[in-house]
Every structure is written in C-alpha cells, then in structure tokens.
Design an enzyme around this catalytic site. Structure first.
Site, PDB file in Angstrom:
ATOM      1  N   ARG A   1      56.245  31.598  88.649  1.00 41.13           N
ATOM      2  CA  ARG A   1      57.582  32.044  88.292  1.00 41.13           C
ATOM      3  C   ARG A   1      57.979  33.283  89.093  1.00 41.13           C
ATOM      4  NH1 ARG A   1      59.079  35.584  84.182  1.00 41.13           N
ATOM      5  NH2 ARG A   1      61.296  35.397  83.695  1.00 41.13           N
TER       6      ARG A   1
ATOM      7  N   GLU B   1      59.268  23.025  70.349  1.00 44.24           N
ATOM      8  CA  GLU B   1      58.082  22.778  71.168  1.00 44.24           C
ATOM      9  C   GLU B   1      57.063  23.877  70.898  1.00 44.24           C
ATOM     10  OE1 GLU B   1      59.408  22.830  75.238  1.00 44.24           O
ATOM     11  OE2 GLU B   1      60.987  21.381  74.826  1.00 44.24           O
TER      12      GLU B   1
ATOM     13  N   CYS C   1      11.613  40.791  75.686  1.00 42.05           N
ATOM     14  CA  CYS C   1      10.239  40.668  76.180  1.00 42.05           C
ATOM     15  C   CYS C   1       9.749  41.944  76.863  1.00 42.05           C
ATOM     16  CB  CYS C   1      10.108  39.480  77.142  1.00 42.05           C
ATOM     17  SG  CYS C   1      10.898  39.732  78.730  1.00 42.05           S
TER      18      CYS C   1
ATOM     19  N   CYS D   1      14.059  44.536  78.984  1.00 35.86           N
ATOM     20  CA  CYS D   1      14.621  43.423  78.224  1.00 35.86           C
ATOM     21  C   CYS D   1      14.352  43.634  76.733  1.00 35.86           C
ATOM     22  CB  CYS D   1      13.980  42.121  78.691  1.00 35.86           C
ATOM     23  SG  CYS D   1      14.403  40.713  77.642  1.00 35.86           S
TER      24      CYS D   1
ATOM     25  N   CYS E   1      10.168  35.032  79.567  1.00 36.64           N
ATOM     26  CA  CYS E   1      10.932  35.685  78.497  1.00 36.64           C
ATOM     27  C   CYS E   1      11.298  34.638  77.438  1.00 36.64           C
ATOM     28  CB  CYS E   1      12.190  36.310  79.078  1.00 36.64           C
ATOM     29  SG  CYS E   1      13.310  36.953  77.827  1.00 36.64           S
TER      30      CYS E   1
ATOM     31  N   LYS F   1      54.866  26.916  72.046  1.00 37.41           N
ATOM     32  CA  LYS F   1      54.933  27.886  73.137  1.00 37.41           C
ATOM     33  C   LYS F   1      53.509  28.129  73.617  1.00 37.41           C
ATOM     34  CE  LYS F   1      57.091  32.182  74.574  1.00 37.41           C
ATOM     35  NZ  LYS F   1      55.997  32.734  75.352  1.00 37.41           N
TER      36      LYS F   1
ATOM     37  N   SER G   1      63.389  33.594  81.381  1.00 47.27           N
ATOM     38  CA  SER G   1      62.417  33.763  80.305  1.00 47.27           C
ATOM     39  C   SER G   1      63.161  33.586  78.984  1.00 47.27           C
ATOM     40  CB  SER G   1      61.695  35.092  80.463  1.00 47.27           C
ATOM     41  OG  SER G   1      62.366  36.078  79.799  1.00 47.27           O
ATOM     42  N   LEU G   2      62.503  33.829  77.882  1.00 46.38           N
ATOM     43  CA  LEU G   2      63.109  33.542  76.584  1.00 46.38           C
ATOM     44  C   LEU G   2      63.238  34.807  75.751  1.00 46.38           C
ATOM     45  CD1 LEU G   2      60.996  30.381  75.689  1.00 46.38           C
ATOM     46  CD2 LEU G   2      63.432  30.400  76.234  1.00 46.38           C
TER      47      LEU G   2
ATOM     48  N   LYS H   1      65.006  24.856  71.382  1.00 47.89           N
ATOM     49  CA  LYS H   1      66.026  24.599  72.406  1.00 47.89           C
ATOM     50  C   LYS H   1      67.131  23.724  71.817  1.00 47.89           C
ATOM     51  CE  LYS H   1      62.394  24.686  75.900  1.00 47.89           C
ATOM     52  NZ  LYS H   1      61.532  23.924  76.797  1.00 47.89           N
TER      53      LYS H   1
ATOM     54  N   LYS I   1      58.110  33.815  67.794  1.00 48.82           N
ATOM     55  CA  LYS I   1      56.706  34.154  68.020  1.00 48.82           C
ATOM     56  C   LYS I   1      55.891  34.163  66.735  1.00 48.82           C
ATOM     57  CE  LYS I   1      55.654  36.485  71.600  1.00 48.82           C
ATOM     58  NZ  LYS I   1      55.309  36.526  72.978  1.00 48.82           N
TER      59      LYS I   1
ATOM     60  N   ASP J   1      50.419  29.455  75.762  1.00 47.00           N
ATOM     61  CA  ASP J   1      50.151  30.757  76.338  1.00 47.00           C
ATOM     62  C   ASP J   1      49.377  30.585  77.639  1.00 47.00           C
ATOM     63  OD1 ASP J   1      50.316  33.430  76.468  1.00 47.00           O
ATOM     64  OD2 ASP J   1      48.717  33.841  75.023  1.00 47.00           O
TER      65      ASP J   1
ATOM     66  N   GLU K   1      53.839  24.745  81.904  1.00 44.71           N
ATOM     67  CA  GLU K   1      52.878  25.821  81.681  1.00 44.71           C
ATOM     68  C   GLU K   1      51.484  25.331  82.063  1.00 44.71           C
ATOM     69  OE1 GLU K   1      54.376  28.521  80.551  1.00 44.71           O
ATOM     70  OE2 GLU K   1      52.873  29.806  79.601  1.00 44.71           O
TER      71      GLU K   1
ATOM     72  N   CYS L   1      17.174  40.293  82.914  1.00 43.59           N
ATOM     73  CA  CYS L   1      15.750  40.401  82.610  1.00 43.59           C
ATOM     74  C   CYS L   1      15.006  39.625  83.680  1.00 43.59           C
ATOM     75  CB  CYS L   1      15.477  39.796  81.232  1.00 43.59           C
ATOM     76  SG  CYS L   1      13.743  39.371  80.993  1.00 43.59           S
TER      77      CYS L   1
ATOM     78  N   ASP M   1      34.076   6.467  83.848  1.00 50.90           N
ATOM     79  CA  ASP M   1      34.008   7.590  84.777  1.00 50.90           C
ATOM     80  C   ASP M   1      33.280   7.196  86.056  1.00 50.90           C
ATOM     81  OD1 ASP M   1      35.219   8.922  82.804  1.00 50.90           O
ATOM     82  OD2 ASP M   1      33.556  10.288  82.354  1.00 50.90           O
TER      83      ASP M   1
ATOM     84  N   TYR N   1      57.738  21.159  80.455  1.00 48.93           N
ATOM     85  CA  TYR N   1      58.690  21.342  79.363  1.00 48.93           C
ATOM     86  C   TYR N   1      60.138  21.490  79.814  1.00 48.93           C
ATOM     87  CZ  TYR N   1      57.587  26.189  80.629  1.00 48.93           C
ATOM     88  OH  TYR N   1      57.360  27.344  81.321  1.00 48.93           O
TER      89      TYR N   1
ATOM     90  N   TYR O   1      35.407   5.174  88.331  1.00 45.27           N
ATOM     91  CA  TYR O   1      36.365   6.071  88.986  1.00 45.27           C
ATOM     92  C   TYR O   1      35.678   6.818  90.134  1.00 45.27           C
ATOM     93  CZ  TYR O   1      39.849   9.732  89.619  1.00 45.27           C
ATOM     94  OH  TYR O   1      40.776  10.572  90.157  1.00 45.27           O
ATOM     95  N   ASP O   2      34.481   7.326  89.833  1.00 45.84           N
ATOM     96  CA  ASP O   2      33.734   8.069  90.855  1.00 45.84           C
ATOM     97  C   ASP O   2      33.471   7.199  92.075  1.00 45.84           C
ATOM     98  OD1 ASP O   2      33.716  10.223  89.257  1.00 45.84           O
ATOM     99  OD2 ASP O   2      31.601  10.093  88.680  1.00 45.84           O
TER     100      ASP O   2
END
Ligand code: IVH
Length: 674
Positions: free
Chosen positions: A142, A119, A416, A413, A436, A121, A87-88, A295, A319, A123, A178, A431, A38, A230, A41-42
């Site tokens: 979309r 595949e 406390c 609070c 605390c 689905k 859509s499906l 599909k 689903k 969300d 997605e 608070c 990392d 997809y 890369y940085d």
C-alpha cells in the site's frame, strides 16, 4: 516420464503441465478442494522443472515454477496505484457505529435500513495485485496510499495468489487484499527461527510484512504466507451492482476470498450481531483479526458517498478491544530447545487478557530483552494474539522502584551445566553439551510432532517418562519398545500402551519429507524438507549428496548444504539412521517407491466415492506403489468413477481405458492383495 526431444513437443507438454499445476493450485489453495494427492502434485511440479531445465525458454514469468522465487533485487521499484489505496476510519463503540450509519443514510437521503457487507478485518499487510489479460503482471504494497513498493516477485511465491486468472476475468483487474500468516504457522516458524539462532518476529502481522519486504524472493517463498482478497482498484469491464456479488466474482475468477465469513446484513443492528458473533469466535480462528470491516453493499451508493482524503465514507472498521493487560515479571527461566538454543521465558503474575489467564511470555532472546529494556520485577504490558503465548510489548519503566534486577546471559546450560556459547550471527546462546537431556527431550518431541512423524499420543509427558526410565536414548529406540516397557509408566493401561505402540508403528510409513523434517537437521524446516525429498527421492540419495549437488538445488543455500552434509557425516546420526532402517523406518518419496502391487499403474479418480475419501483412495494407490494422477491420458491404466463423474469419464471412454466403479476398485485392491 520421457523427456520430449523437440522444442515443439516440450512446449506442448509444458503448457499441459503448467495448466494442470495452475488448476490444482487453485483447487488446493483457493477452493480448499484438492483433486490429486500431494505427491502427484509434486511429480507434476518436478516434470515442469525438468522441462524448464532442458528448455529454459519455457520458464515464462507466469510459469508455476516462478513461485519458488527469483534472483534478489537491489531495491523495490515504486508503483503508483491507479486509484489510491485508502485506509478505514476506526469506530470504537456501538455508538460510533450508529453515527456512521446515520451519516450514511443522511448523505443518501434514505429512511430505510441500508444493506452492509460485513467482513473480517484481517491483521496483515494490504497489497494490490494487477492482472492484465488474466496474467499477474504487477503487485505492490500500500505504501503511502498513492505509491507503494513493487513486490511482484514476492507476491508470486504465495501459493494462494493466482499467477493466471480463470476464464472470464476482465482484461485489466486490480485486486486488493490482505497478506497474512496463520497463527499456528507463525508459531512453528518462530520456533524454527529460535532454534536456528535467528531473531524472531513479535507477531504475525510483523512476520507477514517482513516476509513480503524481502529483496530476495527466495526467502519469501519459504514463508507460510496467504492472501484474502477484499476489494478492487481499477477494473476494465462491467461491475456488478453490489460489493457482495463482486466478492463472489473475484472468487470465481480464481482469487481467494474469505466468503465463508462474509455476510450481507440489514442495518446497524445486523452489523452489531455479526460483530458480537465474531468477537465470541475470535480465539478459535486460525488467524488474527482485529475487528470487523463494514461496507455499504450497493456499489452505486459507494460512488455517491465518495471519500474523504484518506478513507471512504462508505466503509468503516469496527475494532475489537485490544488484547493487552498489565502485569509483573516475577522471574525469568531459561528453556533449552532441541538444538541447544536457550530461550528466556518470563514468569508473570497471572493476569487475564480478554478471557484467558496468562502467566508466561517468551522473551525470545537477549537482543529482545535489551530492546525492551526489561528487568525482573518490571511492570509490563502483555499482548495476546489468538491462542498464542503472549508477548511482552512494553515495559513501564516509569513505574520502576529501583529494585528490579537485570537478566544476565547464561554461561552454563541450566539443564546439563555444559558451557554456553553465542555463535557469530546468531542472537541466541546455545548449550554445547552433546548429551544434554533437554536437547534430547526436545528433539524426540519434535520427531513425534504432528508436522513430523505424527506419532499420536507421544507428547511431553510420555517422552519424559521414556527418558527418565532409560527406555530410550534416541528416536531409533522408539521402534524397539515392547509392550511390557510401557507398563512401567505411571497410569498406563493396556489400551493406552497398545494405542501408543500402534501409533509408533504407523509412523514407519510417513513420507520422506516428513521424515527429513523429523530428523531436525539444522535449517531444514518443513518446506526445505519437501524440496529435498522431491529432488533426491530417497534418504540414501540425499545422504550421498555432495555439497555441490545440494547447492545445485534451487532454494538450497550454502548454510543448508553445509548443515545437511554435516548431519549425514556425523557417526552418531549414521548409527541412528541405520537403527531406524533396521526397524523398518526407511521412507521413500512415494512416487519412487518400487515393488508395490500397483507399481507402474496410474489411477485417475473422478466423481465422489461413497465410503472412501478421494485423498484416502489416492493414498491407498500410492502406498501400493501406484500413481494417482489428476487427468486422463493414454498413460492412465484405470479411471475410478464415482457419482457425478464428468469429462474425465468421457475421456476415459474415448481412450478405451478400464473404468471401475467404487466396488470394482475395492475388488481390485483385494485381488491384487492375494
Ligand atoms: S477495505 C477502502 N477490507 O485494513 C477500503 N480492509 O484500515 C479499504 N483490512 O489497509 C480497505 N481486512 O490492510 C478492507 N476485509 C477488509 C480488510 C481490510 C483488513 C486492512 C487493510 C487496510 C486497513 C484499513
């Protein structure tokens, strides 16, 4: 690095660095197979930014620097999809799925079973990416399926969206996929929002959609978004015979595809087997899925089957059952976070939601309580996503008896007793107690947490005991704990005590970014901690930075700048930082570390090592002050070549660079250690 002086030199170096960043980005985010650390890369990234600072013309629209976001838009442009984004149809049972399969075979006049691609689905939010000559030139939501919103700048900030495709991609390629947020990231980020007094998101899908629909792409850049592709829209070039092969091609062109979970199966029984297997694994997945997409594999058959007005005849969504259940809110308790933010949490009559017993749900804040119109005693619908604490999604107000009680805003609070205030622009009350105990406990838990100092074993239970026994009063005291102190804990053996002390000691060498995040500076999440570490290089430099110097950093707004300045100005914080430094906790950004045995030496690793992981080897080099680079150049000191080393080895030979095998590298580690 020395800055090139002529525009030509700069352009050449910029092209090199940009190409390396594109490549490492692809290796890391798409293939999950990083080749450099990392911090290496940085370092490349910082060089790119410095080049673009000195020569602004180099900041082309496809530069990796564009991932950090651009100036805010007034509104989104309308983008017409070349082909509608459909859509499906949803299938809710095995019978409905069988009907779908029967219909497919009837239309194609087939008596044999059909091959289907199954595949996950996901969300999230459907988007389209448009590539021309391999460069990402447009992107949209979309929308209504015909016209979406132009969100190119936002999509560019997603690390797994390639800004340039690999060689061999078609001249024009529209890709669909997605955009989503992993559950763990969603939780972490929601917690951060809560601590900052901001409104939280109800579920990962809303969070992804909200993040993508920001007019200011710098906001999107801070969100942990990811993409899985997809499908396609219009493509200028030959297509393969099947959807399965198409997905492999998309992956080869540099796009992120969920190939590991994609399967070509035979007939409807194959689909059902895939569905059941996935349903059983649903809770173990790092992201939320709401079913399976089926599909027809063969693209010619997809064309033959065609589409209805809003959905194709060659695909369907099968689903999963919803993860909702009804229960009763028995009580609402208040939780105090590390910044004093008070969160209401509903205690529920335990109820099973798809296999897991649920008895608590965060209500987030009083705006959310008002939105739901929630009272104690209400019957509610709760919903669970992955292993996340569930949410109350709806109150069944029609079932009220009249005995329900409203949930008042706290005035003191619960931990406390200090006064509680709600600041302007914030949705949570806080608070104001300076000492605390709940805040202290949460801030120590945060300091030790996985994404921060990663002190293994130091969880809620031990933190509580350390505080109750008066062994620590701040995070600095962790580093002066003695073995004997720990034996005062309940059920603490020698081995456990030694492990805990070793874990605390090991955390002293964490990166500057982790340390900054661990300090819990308001508004500084893990992403901004990385930005600040990269920019300032050391804690002292950051502590000395003025508000203006902070504001000059891309991504740092006035709120963050004020909060950082205030943090380092507070006498108590200075005292704790001094104590930490005195105990040897004074992290530096790795690449600026001086005085290590490998200081000034650059290593390149190529091919597979036998006993050391590549990342491990790179970290060893960096921990000794050296640099682990991704490509061989005249500045490389050593090339460590493992099995199947490729072109980097050839280049090293060409340039006469010292080449080591794994044994040689280990010998060097030892030798330099003496
Ligand atoms: S294919 C014509 N594949 O589900 C095919 N969609 O109800 C259209 N989705 O809008 C989409 N994962 O947001 C497809 N593997 C997947 C998907 C997927 C999630 C979403 C997508 C779409 C909605 C369709």
């Amino acid at each position: 690095m020395t800055m090139p002086t002529t525009p030509e030199q700069a352009a050449r170096r910029h092209a090199e660095v940009a190409a390396a960043l594109h490549r490492h980005n692809h290796l890391y985010y798409v293939l999950d197979r990083p080749e450099i650390s990392d911090s290496a890369y940085d370092e490349l990234f910082r060089e790119l930014l410095e080049l673009e600072d000195a020569f602004p013309a180099l900041a082309t629209p496809d530069s990796p620097s564009r991932r950090v976001g651009a100036a805010p838009l007034e509104r989104f442009a309308a983008v017409r999809h070349s082909l509608p984004m459909l859509s499906l149809d949803n299938k809710k049972s095995a019978d409905e799925l069988r009907d779908f399969d029967t219909q497919v075979r009837k239309s194609l006049a087939l008596s044999d079973e059909v091959d289907y691609v199954c595949e996950m689905k996901l969300d999230g939010l459907a988007v389209e990416l448009v590539y021309a000559e391999g460069v990402l030139v447009n992107g949209a939501t979309r929308g209504d399926g015909m016209v979406g919103e132009g969100i190119l700048e936002n999509l560019k900030t997603i690390p797994s969206v390639p800004l340039r495709l690999q060689a061999g991609a078609p001249a024009r390629l529209e890709v669909r996929g997605e955009v989503y947020i992993e559950l763990a990231e969603f939780q972490r980020w929601n917690r951060e929002l809560e601590e900052n007094g901001a409104a939280t998101y109800v579920n990962p899908r809303n969070a992804a959609a909200g993040s993508l629909r920001q007019l200011d792409s710098r906001v999107t850049a801070r969100r942990p978004l990811q993409i899985f592709c997809y499908g396609i829209g219009e493509v200028d070039g030959p297509l393969p015979e099947s959807h399965g092969v198409l997905l492999q091609q998309l992956q080869a062109w540099g796009l992120r595809v969920n190939l590991a979970a994609t399967k070509v199966v035979r007939g409807v029984d194959g689909v059902l087997a895939y569905y059941n297997e996935l349903l059983a694994r649903r809770d173990q997945l790092p992201f939320e899925i709401d079913g399976v997409v089926v599909k027809v594999d063969r693209l010619a058959w997809q064309r033959d089957l065609g589409e209805k007005s809003r959905s194709p005849r060659w695909a369907a969504a099968f689903k999963f059952p919803p993860r909702q259940a009804e229960t009763i809110v028995e009580q609402v308790v208040l939780q105090v976070g590390r910044t004093g933010a008070i969160t209401p949490v509903a205690q529920l009559t335990p109820v099973e939601v798809s296999g897991v017993t649920v008895s608590r749900a965060s209500l987030h804040n009083w705006d959310e309580i008002a939105r739901l119109d929630l009272k104690i005693g209400d019957r509610v619908v709760v919903e669970r996503a992955g292993d996340v604490i569930p949410d109350v999604v709806r109150v069944l107000t029609e079932l009220r008896s009249g005995r329900e009680r409203s949930i008042p805003l706290p005035v003191a609070c619960p931990e406390c007793g200090s006064p509680v205030t709600r600041l302007e622009g914030e949705v949570v009350p806080r608070c104001q107690g300076l000492s605390c105990p709940a805040q202290l406990k949460e801030s120590i838990k945060h300091f030790a947490s996985r994404a921060a100092m990663d002190i293994e074993g130091l969880g809620e239970r031990y933190v509580e005991q350390l505080l109750t026994l008066g062994l620590i009063a701040s995070v600095a005291d962790l580093y002066t704990l003695q073995r004997g102190d720990l034996f005062r804990f309940e059920r603490m053996g020698e081995k456990l005590a030694d492990n805990l002390l070793a874990a605390i000691a090991a955390s002293k060498t964490r990166s500057l970014a982790r340390f900054l995040f661990a300090l819990g500076i308001r508004h500084v999440g893990i992403h901004l901690a990385k930005v600040l570490a990269r920019q300032f290089g050391s804690l002292d430099a950051l502590a000395a930075a003025s508000r203006d110097e902070l504001r000059a950093v891309h991504e740092v707004g006035p709120q963050v700048a004020d909060s950082v300045v205030a943090f380092f100005a507070a006498p108590r914080n200075r005292e704790i930082l001094q104590q930490l430094a005195a105990s040897g906790v004074q992290p530096e950004a790795t690449e600026r570390r001086a005085g290590g045995r490998f200081t000034g030496k650059t290593f390149v690793f190529t091919g597979g090592l036998d006993t050391l992981g590549r990342k491990e080897a790179q970290e060893l080099v960096e921990s000794l002050g050296g640099r682990a680079a991704g490509s061989v150049s005249k500045k490389t000191d050593y090339v460590v070549a493992g099995a199947d080393a490729g072109s980097k080895l050839d280049k090293a030979r060409e340039l006469g660079i010292t080449i080591l095998d794994e044994a040689g590298f280990k010998a060097l580690l030892q030798e330099e250690g003496e």
